[in-house]
Design a protein around this motif. Structure first.
Motif, PDB file in Angstrom:
ATOM      1  N   HIS A  34      -4.249 188.215   7.571  1.00  0.00           N
ATOM      2  CA  HIS A  34      -3.281 188.527   8.625  1.00  0.00           C
ATOM      3  C   HIS A  34      -3.088 190.033   8.720  1.00  0.00           C
ATOM      4  N   GLU A  35      -2.850 190.506   9.916  1.00  0.00           N
ATOM      5  CA  GLU A  35      -2.717 191.958  10.134  1.00  0.00           C
ATOM      6  C   GLU A  35      -1.559 192.589   9.363  1.00  0.00           C
ATOM      7  N   THR A  36      -0.551 191.811   8.989  1.00  0.00           N
ATOM      8  CA  THR A  36       0.574 192.366   8.223  1.00  0.00           C
ATOM      9  C   THR A  36       0.410 192.195   6.717  1.00  0.00           C
TER      10      THR A  36
ATOM     11  N   GLU B 266       0.697 186.182   6.599  1.00  0.00           N
ATOM     12  CA  GLU B 266       1.620 187.256   6.951  1.00  0.00           C
ATOM     13  C   GLU B 266       2.421 187.762   5.746  1.00  0.00           C
TER      14      GLU B 266
END
Length: 167
Positions: free
Chosen positions: A14-16, A33
């Motif tokens: 996840h990008e986070t 996340e």
């Protein structure tokens, strides 16, 4: 970080999420996340999937393999091993502990540092297990430690924002 496909299956991060540059993530691995994967950690999804749920942290030198599930806001301590096992929400696997095949660490439970949770063991929620093999020590009445994962969500954000590889 090393993100490597295996037999055409790529890790999904996840990008986070924070995956340290010195971590190795291979094959069928999902990092959700706000999860974090710290230096020298290996997540090897080459025969079964591995999932690191939201807000979980897998700390330095830990290994997850063979159908490992690290639940939401779980802490897997330094050099711990989770092999084909499930660690449920807000549980903690202490430093150097080993959790083996088909074991389940219940929600809010703690596996003490250096302990070995043998195959098929089911640790009830909110209990402390310790030893080799790990056995119940006591029921937990204070869950203040359960916020450890929240601390790592914030720490990972700082690392992502401020860490640079120095030549």
């Amino acid at each position: 970080m090393v993100l490597r496909s295996y037999e055409g299956v790529e890790p999904a991060v996840h990008e986070t999420a924070y995956v340290d540059d010195a971590a190795v993530v291979i094959g069928d691995v999902t990092v959700e996340e706000d999860a974090s994967v710290w230096p020298n950690t290996t997540l090897r999804g080459d025969s079964h999937p591995i999932v690191v749920r939201e807000g979980a942290n897998v700390q330095d030198g830990a290994v997850c393999h063979e159908d490992a599930v690290v639940g939401p806001y779980v802490t897997v301590g330094h050099q711990a091993i989770v092999h084909a096992a499930t660690v449920e929400e807000r549980a903690l696997v202490g430093m150097g502990a080993i959790v083996l095949d088909d074991a389940v660490v219940g929600e809010g439970a703690i596996v003490a540092a250096g302990s070995v949770v043998t195959e098929g063991t089911e640790i009830p929620p909110e209990t402390l297990y310790a030893g080799t093999p790990a056995t119940e020590v006591k029921e937990l009445s204070d869950d203040s430690w359960a916020e450890a994962a929240d601390h790592y969500v914030e720490r990972a954000k700082k690392h992502a924002e401020t860490s640079d590889v120095v030549d």
